[in-house]
Design a protein around this motif. Structure first.
Motif, PDB file in Angstrom:
ATOM      1  N   PHE A  31       0.743  -1.180  -0.168  1.00 46.86           N
ATOM      2  CA  PHE A  31      -0.138   0.034   0.089  1.00 46.86           C
ATOM      3  C   PHE A  31       0.830   1.228   0.004  1.00 46.86           C
ATOM      4  CE2 PHE A  31      -2.700  -3.286   2.390  1.00 46.86           C
ATOM      5  CZ  PHE A  31      -3.385  -3.596   1.438  1.00 46.86           C
ATOM      6  N   ARG A  32       1.998   1.250   0.809  1.00 52.82           N
ATOM      7  CA  ARG A  32       2.827   2.581   0.782  1.00 52.82           C
ATOM      8  C   ARG A  32       3.493   2.668  -0.630  1.00 52.82           C
ATOM      9  NH1 ARG A  32       5.079  -0.109   6.296  1.00 52.82           N
ATOM     10  NH2 ARG A  32       3.280   0.450   7.668  1.00 52.82           N
ATOM     11  N   GLN A  33       3.829   1.477  -1.193  1.00 58.92           N
ATOM     12  CA  GLN A  33       4.443   1.648  -2.542  1.00 58.92           C
ATOM     13  C   GLN A  33       3.672   2.095  -3.615  1.00 58.92           C
ATOM     14  OE1 GLN A  33       6.554  -1.924  -4.143  1.00 58.92           O
ATOM     15  NE2 GLN A  33       6.295  -2.922  -2.045  1.00 58.92           N
ATOM     16  N   ALA A  34       2.102   1.816  -3.568  1.00 54.51           N
ATOM     17  CA  ALA A  34       1.436   2.283  -4.351  1.00 54.51           C
ATOM     18  C   ALA A  34       1.133   3.859  -3.911  1.00 54.51           C
ATOM     19  CB  ALA A  34      -0.074   1.547  -4.006  1.00 54.51           C
ATOM     20  N   LEU A  35       0.938   4.089  -2.736  1.00 53.62           N
ATOM     21  CA  LEU A  35       0.806   5.743  -2.311  1.00 53.62           C
ATOM     22  C   LEU A  35       2.206   6.230  -2.794  1.00 53.62           C
ATOM     23  CD1 LEU A  35      -0.245   8.031  -0.498  1.00 53.62           C
ATOM     24  CD2 LEU A  35       1.284   7.046   1.126  1.00 53.62           C
ATOM     25  N   ALA A  36       3.312   5.767  -2.797  1.00 51.34           N
ATOM     26  CA  ALA A  36       4.418   6.666  -3.339  1.00 51.34           C
ATOM     27  C   ALA A  36       4.273   6.719  -4.841  1.00 51.34           C
ATOM     28  CB  ALA A  36       5.731   5.905  -2.993  1.00 51.34           C
ATOM     29  N   LEU A  37       3.681   5.973  -5.459  1.00 46.85           N
ATOM     30  CA  LEU A  37       3.689   5.761  -7.061  1.00 46.85           C
ATOM     31  C   LEU A  37       2.588   7.026  -7.361  1.00 46.85           C
ATOM     32  CD1 LEU A  37       3.873   2.077  -8.071  1.00 46.85           C
ATOM     33  CD2 LEU A  37       5.444   4.109  -8.723  1.00 46.85           C
ATOM     34  N   LEU A  38       1.634   6.901  -6.664  1.00 44.84           N
ATOM     35  CA  LEU A  38       0.332   7.783  -7.039  1.00 44.84           C
ATOM     36  C   LEU A  38       0.666   9.273  -6.784  1.00 44.84           C
ATOM     37  CD1 LEU A  38      -2.572   5.377  -5.844  1.00 44.84           C
ATOM     38  CD2 LEU A  38      -1.947   6.315  -8.314  1.00 44.84           C
ATOM     39  N   GLN A  39       1.541   9.364  -5.527  1.00 44.87           N
ATOM     40  CA  GLN A  39       1.715  11.036  -5.130  1.00 44.87           C
ATOM     41  C   GLN A  39       2.626  11.338  -6.436  1.00 44.87           C
ATOM     42  OE1 GLN A  39       3.831   9.977  -1.312  1.00 44.87           O
ATOM     43  NE2 GLN A  39       2.031  10.896  -0.349  1.00 44.87           N
ATOM     44  N   GLY A  40       3.386  10.728  -7.084  1.00 41.58           N
ATOM     45  CA  GLY A  40       4.088  11.277  -8.098  1.00 41.58           C
ATOM     46  C   GLY A  40       3.395  11.828  -9.268  1.00 41.58           C
ATOM     47  N   ARG A  41       2.199  11.230  -9.456  1.00 43.46           N
ATOM     48  CA  ARG A  41       1.103  11.470 -10.593  1.00 43.46           C
ATOM     49  C   ARG A  41      -0.034  12.241 -10.274  1.00 43.46           C
ATOM     50  NH1 ARG A  41       1.276   6.180 -14.474  1.00 43.46           N
ATOM     51  NH2 ARG A  41       3.380   5.546 -14.331  1.00 43.46           N
ATOM     52  N   LEU A  42      -0.521  12.416  -8.795  1.00 47.01           N
ATOM     53  CA  LEU A  42      -1.595  13.244  -8.470  1.00 47.01           C
ATOM     54  C   LEU A  42      -1.365  14.358  -7.786  1.00 47.01           C
ATOM     55  CD1 LEU A  42      -3.453  10.016  -7.586  1.00 47.01           C
ATOM     56  CD2 LEU A  42      -3.699  11.193  -9.765  1.00 47.01           C
ATOM     57  N   GLY A  43      -2.344  15.209  -7.780  1.00 41.37           N
ATOM     58  CA  GLY A  43      -2.497  16.456  -7.071  1.00 41.37           C
ATOM     59  C   GLY A  43      -3.084  16.105  -5.665  1.00 41.37           C
ATOM     60  N   PRO A  44      -2.986  17.300  -4.895  1.00 34.80           N
ATOM     61  CA  PRO A  44      -3.434  17.101  -3.473  1.00 34.80           C
ATOM     62  C   PRO A  44      -5.132  16.902  -3.114  1.00 34.80           C
ATOM     63  CG  PRO A  44      -3.014  19.426  -3.856  1.00 34.80           C
ATOM     64  CD  PRO A  44      -2.525  18.766  -5.126  1.00 34.80           C
ATOM     65  N   ARG A  45      -5.540  17.180  -4.252  1.00 35.03           N
ATOM     66  CA  ARG A  45      -7.241  17.069  -4.185  1.00 35.03           C
ATOM     67  C   ARG A  45      -7.812  15.857  -5.091  1.00 35.03           C
ATOM     68  NH1 ARG A  45      -9.430  18.848  -0.189  1.00 35.03           N
ATOM     69  NH2 ARG A  45     -11.440  19.110  -1.190  1.00 35.03           N
ATOM     70  N   ALA A  46      -6.954  14.771  -5.315  1.00 34.47           N
ATOM     71  CA  ALA A  46      -7.335  13.784  -6.012  1.00 34.47           C
ATOM     72  C   ALA A  46      -8.481  12.946  -5.659  1.00 34.47           C
ATOM     73  CB  ALA A  46      -6.213  12.959  -6.356  1.00 34.47           C
ATOM     74  N   ARG A  47      -9.099  12.515  -6.613  1.00 32.68           N
ATOM     75  CA  ARG A  47     -10.380  11.488  -6.336  1.00 32.68           C
ATOM     76  C   ARG A  47      -9.925   9.962  -6.623  1.00 32.68           C
ATOM     77  NH1 ARG A  47     -13.667  14.346 -10.352  1.00 32.68           N
ATOM     78  NH2 ARG A  47     -11.935  14.237 -11.448  1.00 32.68           N
ATOM     79  N   LEU A  48      -9.885   9.049  -5.631  1.00 31.76           N
ATOM     80  CA  LEU A  48      -9.465   7.900  -6.052  1.00 31.76           C
ATOM     81  C   LEU A  48     -10.280   6.853  -5.932  1.00 31.76           C
ATOM     82  CD1 LEU A  48      -6.570   9.377  -5.394  1.00 31.76           C
ATOM     83  CD2 LEU A  48      -5.891   7.197  -4.747  1.00 31.76           C
ATOM     84  N   LEU A  49     -10.358   5.937  -6.515  1.00 35.46           N
ATOM     85  CA  LEU A  49     -11.554   4.463  -6.518  1.00 35.46           C
ATOM     86  C   LEU A  49     -10.384   3.415  -6.013  1.00 35.46           C
ATOM     87  CD1 LEU A  49     -13.887   2.981  -7.125  1.00 35.46           C
ATOM     88  CD2 LEU A  49     -13.017   2.629  -9.491  1.00 35.46           C
ATOM     89  N   VAL A  50     -10.773   2.730  -4.966  1.00 31.39           N
ATOM     90  CA  VAL A  50     -10.414   1.795  -4.350  1.00 31.39           C
ATOM     91  C   VAL A  50     -11.307   0.478  -4.289  1.00 31.39           C
ATOM     92  CG1 VAL A  50      -9.304   0.832  -2.194  1.00 31.39           C
ATOM     93  CG2 VAL A  50      -9.035   3.368  -2.681  1.00 31.39           C
ATOM     94  N   VAL A  51     -10.784  -0.286  -5.294  1.00 29.71           N
ATOM     95  CA  VAL A  51     -11.637  -1.484  -5.551  1.00 29.71           C
ATOM     96  C   VAL A  51     -10.995  -2.595  -4.700  1.00 29.71           C
ATOM     97  CG1 VAL A  51     -12.372  -3.456  -7.378  1.00 29.71           C
ATOM     98  CG2 VAL A  51     -11.813  -0.715  -8.173  1.00 29.71           C
ATOM     99  N   GLY A  52     -11.889  -3.223  -3.635  1.00 29.98           N
ATOM    100  CA  GLY A  52     -11.573  -4.133  -2.959  1.00 29.98           C
ATOM    101  C   GLY A  52     -11.124  -3.343  -1.683  1.00 29.98           C
ATOM    102  N   ALA A  53     -11.924  -2.603  -1.101  1.00 31.07           N
ATOM    103  CA  ALA A  53     -11.486  -1.786   0.143  1.00 31.07           C
ATOM    104  C   ALA A  53     -11.004  -2.484   1.169  1.00 31.07           C
ATOM    105  CB  ALA A  53     -12.539  -0.774   0.650  1.00 31.07           C
ATOM    106  N   GLY A  54     -11.659  -3.895   1.459  1.00 31.30           N
ATOM    107  CA  GLY A  54     -11.049  -4.821   2.244  1.00 31.30           C
ATOM    108  C   GLY A  54     -11.255  -4.443   3.797  1.00 31.30           C
ATOM    109  N   THR A  55     -10.337  -4.465   4.659  1.00 28.80           N
ATOM    110  CA  THR A  55     -10.444  -4.127   5.989  1.00 28.80           C
ATOM    111  C   THR A  55     -10.151  -2.378   6.187  1.00 28.80           C
ATOM    112  OG1 THR A  55      -8.139  -4.850   6.407  1.00 28.80           O
ATOM    113  CG2 THR A  55      -9.947  -6.258   6.880  1.00 28.80           C
ATOM    114  N   GLY A  56      -9.747  -1.595   5.079  1.00 31.47           N
ATOM    115  CA  GLY A  56      -9.737  -0.467   5.273  1.00 31.47           C
ATOM    116  C   GLY A  56      -8.058   0.061   5.233  1.00 31.47           C
ATOM    117  N   ILE A  57      -7.309  -0.833   5.442  1.00 38.36           N
ATOM    118  CA  ILE A  57      -5.850  -0.363   5.590  1.00 38.36           C
ATOM    119  C   ILE A  57      -5.313   0.471   4.434  1.00 38.36           C
ATOM    120  CG2 ILE A  57      -3.310  -1.142   5.745  1.00 38.36           C
ATOM    121  CD1 ILE A  57      -4.314  -3.868   7.077  1.00 38.36           C
ATOM    122  N   GLU A  58      -5.711   0.038   3.146  1.00 38.51           N
ATOM    123  CA  GLU A  58      -5.165   0.989   2.084  1.00 38.51           C
ATOM    124  C   GLU A  58      -5.730   2.313   2.303  1.00 38.51           C
ATOM    125  OE1 GLU A  58      -5.459   0.947  -2.810  1.00 38.51           O
ATOM    126  OE2 GLU A  58      -6.386  -0.745  -1.501  1.00 38.51           O
TER     127      GLU A  58
END
Length: 246
Positions: A31-58
């Motif tokens: 999850f932290r790797q995904a965060l690091a990748l997405l931070q490089g491509r998105l701004g501070p007000r981005a809207r994200l779809l999380v498919v398979g929200a699971g237990t909410g850790i992501e």
């Protein structure tokens, strides 16, 4: 009646988080790797779809780092979403988080918090990015995997990033048996007892629908993604990042 090997609204769901931390190499780091990748491509007000929200850790991982991101999590398991809702609330990051019981195809403008949508967002492309962790390997490759990826792509504008994290492999490949055996030993190294390993192996044999990396890339391309790059590999788990094509 045949019992589902992965009953996310039952005993398996109760034990899921502990099990995931045990059997998925780099579970929290993924999850932290995904965060690091997405931070490089998105701004501070981005809207994200999380498919398979699971237990909410992501979701909690993302929101703690980027409080301005607005996240919509979907999951077929009501039990998982109850856990996610509790975790999000406990972490104090519930502002801008919407949890929906269902699939990507159940998403509709009416289901989303009006505060998270501008008037121009009422078309199909509600989101600036999407993630899908540990979902697709539960779906047969009879059109279900393709439909999942296409549903995600249809809700993203051109150029939007998509992160996929999956258990995968080609059972006919020369290295599959070695990697699977190593993965099985990893469970033991992580502290899983013998009876639990036998039970988990039976679930894997009954409920996992394997796809090779070339097949995953093919499905992503057909769904409308391009520039697919693998950024992570550990035993039989892999992570890819792509962009929505025009």
């Amino acid at each position: 009646m045949r019992q589902e090997p992965f009953d996310f609204d039952g005993a398996y769901g109760d034990a899921y988080e502990r099990l995931a931390r045990t059997v998925i190499p780099g579970y929290l780091s993924s999850f932290r790797q995904a965060l690091a990748l997405l931070q490089g491509r998105l701004g501070p007000r981005a809207r994200l779809l999380v498919v398979g929200a699971g237990t909410g850790i992501e979701i909690v991982t993302f929101k703690r780092a980027e409080p301005g991101w607005r996240l919509t999590g979907v999951d077929l398991s009501a039990q998982m979403l109850d856990t996610a809702e509790h975790r999000v609330r406990e972490a104090g990051v519930e502002a801008g988080v919407t949890l929906i019981h269902g699939t990507v195809d159940d998403l509709d403008a009416a289901d989303l918090d009006a505060a998270d949508l501008d008037a121009a967002d009422l078309g199909a492309a509600h989101f600036d990015a999407a993630t899908c962790f540990n979902v697709m390997h539960f779906l047969p490759d009879d059109g279900a995997k393709q439909a999942l990826l296409r549903g995600i792509a249809n809700r993203l504008p051109p150029g939007a990033p998509f992160v996929l994290f999956e258990l995968h492999g080609d059972r006919a490949a020369p290295d599959f048996d070695e990697l699977f055996a190593a993965w099985s030993r990893y469970w033991k190294i992580q502290g899983m007892g013998g009876p639990e390993r036998v039970e988990f192996r039976a679930r894997i044999d009954a409920g996992i629908h394997w796809a090779s990396e070339p097949r995953i890339r093919e499905l992503m391309a057909r769904a409308g993604f391009k520039d697919v790059r693998r950024y992570f590999r550990s035993l039989l788990y892999g992570g890819w990042i792509a962009r929505r094509a025009r």
